[in-house]
Design a protein around this motif. Structure first.
Motif, PDB file in Angstrom:
ATOM      1  N   SER A  19       0.816  -1.210   0.000  1.00 54.44           N
ATOM      2  CA  SER A  19       0.000   0.000   0.000  1.00 54.44           C
ATOM      3  C   SER A  19       0.851   1.261   0.000  1.00 54.44           C
ATOM      4  O   SER A  19       1.799   1.391   0.777  1.00 54.44           O
ATOM      5  N   SER A  20       0.477   2.207  -0.871  1.00 56.60           N
ATOM      6  CA  SER A  20       1.062   3.548  -0.843  1.00 56.60           C
ATOM      7  C   SER A  20       0.107   4.543  -0.186  1.00 56.60           C
ATOM      8  O   SER A  20       0.316   5.747  -0.261  1.00 56.60           O
ATOM      9  N   PHE A  79      -1.948   2.965   5.511  1.00 56.74           N
ATOM     10  CA  PHE A  79      -2.279   1.709   4.834  1.00 56.74           C
ATOM     11  C   PHE A  79      -3.657   1.718   4.171  1.00 56.74           C
ATOM     12  O   PHE A  79      -3.846   1.084   3.136  1.00 56.74           O
ATOM     13  N   THR A  80      -4.637   2.443   4.718  1.00 53.48           N
ATOM     14  CA  THR A  80      -6.012   2.339   4.226  1.00 53.48           C
ATOM     15  C   THR A  80      -6.605   3.646   3.710  1.00 53.48           C
ATOM     16  O   THR A  80      -7.685   3.637   3.114  1.00 53.48           O
ATOM     17  N   ASN A  81      -5.956   4.790   3.926  1.00 48.72           N
ATOM     18  CA  ASN A  81      -6.538   6.092   3.587  1.00 48.72           C
ATOM     19  C   ASN A  81      -6.757   6.208   2.074  1.00 48.72           C
ATOM     20  O   ASN A  81      -5.834   6.037   1.287  1.00 48.72           O
ATOM     21  N   SER A  82      -7.989   6.533   1.679  1.00 51.11           N
ATOM     22  CA  SER A  82      -8.342   6.579   0.259  1.00 51.11           C
ATOM     23  C   SER A  82      -7.880   7.848  -0.444  1.00 51.11           C
ATOM     24  O   SER A  82      -7.860   7.898  -1.676  1.00 51.11           O
ATOM     25  N   ASN A 127     -12.238   3.752  -4.746  1.00 52.13           N
ATOM     26  CA  ASN A 127     -12.290   2.470  -4.037  1.00 52.13           C
ATOM     27  C   ASN A 127     -11.798   2.647  -2.597  1.00 52.13           C
ATOM     28  O   ASN A 127     -10.622   2.960  -2.381  1.00 52.13           O
ATOM     29  N   GLU A 128     -12.662   2.439  -1.636  1.00 53.82           N
ATOM     30  CA  GLU A 128     -12.226   2.392  -0.255  1.00 53.82           C
ATOM     31  C   GLU A 128     -11.487   1.076  -0.005  1.00 53.82           C
ATOM     32  O   GLU A 128     -11.577   0.129  -0.791  1.00 53.82           O
ATOM     33  N   SER A 168      -2.256  -1.280  -3.505  1.00 54.81           N
ATOM     34  CA  SER A 168      -3.286  -0.331  -3.087  1.00 54.81           C
ATOM     35  C   SER A 168      -2.734   1.086  -3.114  1.00 54.81           C
ATOM     36  O   SER A 168      -1.654   1.348  -2.574  1.00 54.81           O
ATOM     37  N   TRP A 169      -3.459   1.991  -3.746  1.00 50.77           N
ATOM     38  CA  TRP A 169      -3.046   3.392  -3.837  1.00 50.77           C
ATOM     39  C   TRP A 169      -4.270   4.273  -3.579  1.00 50.77           C
ATOM     40  O   TRP A 169      -5.415   3.817  -3.719  1.00 50.77           O
TER      41      TRP A 169
END
Length: 264
Positions: A5-6, A10-13, A60-61, A91-92
């Motif tokens: 993930s970038s 890790f999860t921020n859209s 995309n969340e 994931s970006w």
């Protein structure tokens, strides 16, 4: 699944990490972390492996990315013609709202450099295929444009949200073709998102709607490009990941060159 993930935290859209990536192995069904992984550990574990990397698109969340990647992974591993040792998710921060196209596109451009650097490290001792969807095409093609060597064996570009002339000679991503062995463009005229929202934003047709604009040039000069018209089997923007015909086509491309232009 290993997820690279970038995204900030890790999860921020909507926000990029200041630099680099966070790498975790997650239980994709429960979204729980099994372990965190350093880049050196990842490279060691991928040595001499045959891997497929997934790159999602716009809006995309984290939960939607996770669910989509699980569907794709299941469809790949249930087909015995696939020879992948591992599926890796990338994931970006592609946004989480329908009306932030320009900021998401800007982040796709920004992510491309670090995605290229990641591919350069992995591809030294690993065979890499990539499947992207929608605006993920910009992340991948821009990364490849900036590369100086072949980084990807097979690139399967689903519903590409880049301009339909962008891979052609003297256009934005023509140089990207030198950094991959084969590009598979998968498009559908029934893609409602590319037919409406992309046209409204860009005043042009997307590559993933009708395929490349100059099909004669592709056929005669861009010899590592293959085009699959998916309108019979993909009837909406997110339909590729659930189509058995799409994965049969990708599996065939693992071992042979299909027809340059085909309708699934």
């Amino acid at each position: 699944m290993i997820l690279i993930s970038s995204r900030l935290d890790f999860t921020n859209s909507d926000a990029l990490l200041p630099e680099g990536h966070i790498i975790k192995e997650i239980d994709i069904t429960k979204d729980t972390t099994i372990r965190e992984i350093s880049i050196d550990t990842l490279l060691n574990e991928l040595k001499d492996k045959n891997v497929c990397m997934l790159v999602h698109g716009y809006n995309n969340e984290h939960e939607e990315v996770r669910d989509a990647y699980q569907i794709i992974e299941n469809n790949i591993f249930r087909n015995q013609d696939f020879k992948y040792d591992l599926i890796i998710g990338y994931s970006w921060p592609g946004g989480d709202r329908a009306l932030e196209w320009w900021s998401a596109k800007s982040r796709a451009n920004a992510v491309a450099r670090r995605f290229r650097l990641l591919l350069e490290l992995i591809s030294k001792n690993t065979t890499v295929d990539v499947i992207s969807h929608s605006l993920g095409a910009r992340v991948c093609l821009k990364a490849l444009k900036e590369a100086s060597t072949i980084l990807i064996r097979n690139y399967y570009c689903m519903a590409g949200a880049v301009d339909n002339e962008s891979i052609e000679i003297d256009e934005e991503f023509n140089l990207s073709l030198s950094s991959l062995e084969r590009l598979f463009i998968m498009h559908s005229a029934k893609d409602e998102v590319l037919a409406s929202a992309y046209r409204l934003a860009e005043f042009d047709n997307a590559l993933g709607l009708f395929g490349p604009e100059d099909k004669e040039q592709v056929e005669t000069q861009l010899l590592n490009v293959f085009v699959a018209n998916c309108k019979r089997v993909v009837t909406h923007h997110g339909g590729y990941k659930r189509s058995p015909a799409v994965f049969d086509y990708i599996a065939t491309g693992q071992t042979q060159n299909p027809s340059r232009f085909i309708t699934l």
